[in-house]
Design an enzyme around this catalytic site. Sequence first.
Site, short mmCIF file in Angstrom:
data_model
loop_
_atom_site.label_atom_id
_atom_site.label_comp_id
_atom_site.label_asym_id
_atom_site.label_seq_id
_atom_site.Cartn_x
_atom_site.Cartn_y
_atom_site.Cartn_z
NE ARG A 80 -11.93 -1.65 3.84
CZ ARG A 80 -12.83 -1.43 4.79
NH1 ARG A 80 -14.10 -1.29 4.50
NH2 ARG A 80 -12.45 -1.35 6.05
NE ARG A 118 -11.37 3.07 5.63
CZ ARG A 118 -11.69 2.29 6.66
NH1 ARG A 118 -12.92 1.93 6.85
NH2 ARG A 118 -10.78 1.89 7.51
CG ASP A 131 -16.16 1.50 6.43
OD1 ASP A 131 -16.12 0.29 6.68
OD2 ASP A 131 -16.25 2.38 7.30
CG ASP A 150 -18.86 0.93 9.25
OD1 ASP A 150 -18.17 -0.08 9.00
OD2 ASP A 150 -18.37 2.06 9.41
N1 PH2 Z 1 -14.44 6.39 8.26
C1 PH2 Z 1 -13.36 5.94 8.88
C2 PH2 Z 1 -12.30 6.83 9.34
N2 PH2 Z 1 -12.59 8.21 9.17
N3 PH2 Z 1 -13.91 9.97 8.35
C3 PH2 Z 1 -15.02 10.41 7.73
N4 PH2 Z 1 -15.20 11.72 7.56
N5 PH2 Z 1 -15.97 9.53 7.27
C4 PH2 Z 1 -15.81 8.18 7.43
O1 PH2 Z 1 -16.68 7.38 7.01
C5 PH2 Z 1 -14.65 7.70 8.08
C6 PH2 Z 1 -13.70 8.64 8.53
C7 PH2 Z 1 -13.20 4.52 9.13
O2 PH2 Z 1 -14.29 3.78 8.85
MG MG Z 2 -16.39 2.85 9.34
MG MG Z 3 -16.17 -0.68 8.62
#
Ligand code: PH2
Ligand code: MG
Ligand code: MG
Length: 166
Positions: A86, A96, A99, A101
């Site tokens: 990352r 990225r 991610d 979360d």
């Molecule tokens: N995460 C983001 C920005 N946009 N779009 C999708 N479809 N899935 C994601 O996990 C995602 C995103 C920023 O964390």
């Molecule tokens: Mg996210």
């Molecule tokens: Mg995040």
Amino acid sequence: LSKRIVAYIGLGSNLDHPATQISSALQALVKLPESTLINHSHLYQSRPMGPQDQPDYINSVAHIETALSAEQLLDQLQAIEQQQGRVRKGAQWGARTLDLDLLLYGDSQIATERLTVPHPGLHQRAFVLYPLQEVAASLEIVGLGPLEQLLSTCPRDGLMCLDEAE
Ligand code: PH2
Ligand code: MG
Ligand code: MG
């Protein structure tokens, strides 16, 4: 004996073989200290939320039990993001490799510099709510209400469940 907390983690990737990134991250979650990976959803594909000039995302949600504090868990998640290449750039919602979360940490509501729990936007993101439903069918989300109710007002928005969970 520290109490074990149920936590849900959102995984996302849209760079460098996203499905492989998610599988690797799930393997890393198996090895989290003082934690157990209980279950994870299938992998889902969706169009990017945010800037459209980036590849589609692959997302999943993991259900863990942990004796780590929310902050300790965040440290671990950020370490896994780093291990998988990352790069933190300026752009919000940019592409990225990985991610991770922290979506929910028990019934905790957290608002600090580092951490907002429940994760902001969780209630309106199809790529979070639908995989979450797989691993937590009748969840009551602190401050937001029943997951089922959130789903009823959240269109799938092209979200595709991929057959192989891996
Ligand atoms: N995460 C983001 C920005 N946009 N779009 C999708 N479809 N899935 C994601 O996990 C995602 C995103 C920023 O964390
Ligand atoms: Mg996210
Ligand atoms: Mg995040």
